[in-house]
Design a protein around this motif. Sequence first.
Motif: not given
Length: 408
Positions: A86-90, A127-149
């Motif tokens: 992520m750091v290298f890419s951006l 970034m998707f992998v980072s979300l799966s790491t930093y988000a709790k399993p029970e709200n992972r789909t909502r975390a993806f949705t937050l980033v989509r927003l």
Amino acid sequence: MLQQAFTRYINNFRGFSREVWILAVITFINRAGTMVLPFLSKYLKEDLHFSYSQVGTVMVCFGFGSMIGSWLGGKLSDRIGFYRIMVFSLFTSGALFFVIQYIRSFEGMCMAMFSIMVIADMFRPAMFVSLSTYAKPENRTRAFTLVRLAVNLGFAAGPALGGLIILGIGYRGLFWADGASCIISILIFSLLVKEKKKEITDRHLNDDAPQRSAMRDIPFLLFLFSSFTTAFIFFQLFTTLPLYHKEWYGLTEVHTGLLMSLNGLLIFLLEMPIVGFFERKNVQKVKIILWGALFMAISFFVLLINVWVGILLVSLIFMTIGEMFCFPFSNSFAMGRAPRGHEGKYMGLYTMTFSLAHITSAKTGMGIIALKGNVGGYQANWLFMGVAGMLAVGALLLLQKMLIKENS
């Protein structure tokens, strides 16, 4: 009553970690700064005076760079970790945006756009992998949705800011703004978020999935086909549909812009509550994606009723519902399907489907319209896209049966 509804809406945004919110903020900054893309074809034609054929070739190089970047970013995320990618890419793509404004030749622009997209789109699977790491399993789909927003809000702000920059200082200002947004967003990320290794969950410990190859995972390949197909038909919203608005119904750019804004507004208001509802009800993700693909297919079939301008609104509502059902849960399904240590590879293949859809969607739609002529061409295109959507539905029905058998 209104206060209760507002409270329920806000509750859908609770429970995220600090890192997830920071990811959403930097995504918004980065996407709001992505001003080059909406104006790229105009820049190539009006400022560099490329021919239509040359503009098309540059856009194809753009798309292929995006595909390779998605694959490479996923693979390297598994090898050296999502944080470094992520750091290298951006940071690197931001620096390259400063340079690319000085390239004026056709061959140089082809090489430059291919190279910058290889590096820039390494960010998405990481970034998707980072979300799966930093988000709790029970709200992972909502975390993806937050980033989509955040992505949608950024894309809504970006073109407006880009237009003002072009009026003020010209096209070159876009490259400075895009590069600066990349570097600023990743500096915020690196300063506020510390690298975290992906935890080994019980699901991974008890699963024999690490031996499973993505290219031999038949259910996942079916899922990739459905993801490509839904993205393929969805991108007609930005290519053939605006032309149809003007050529068939005589709508102005303002009317088209209002319809597009309605799509963004509905997503902003409804997507997170919808995701939260389905998560609480524990509805199978593939079932939700299937309904989303069906709504997308219907959105094109209704366009065959071409005697009433209001059908454009009906079609847009079906498309928006399909989008809200498909994309957040597709992200989550792809990540959940990945074996331990292969999350990046799976998310890389998933994001590649969108890059491939970008390359093929506009070309196919425009080709069908040109082949049949404007009168019958649009009708033929809507029928083709609707049937393609039904193929995705069929693939998802088969996937659903395979998963039931796999889990029995």
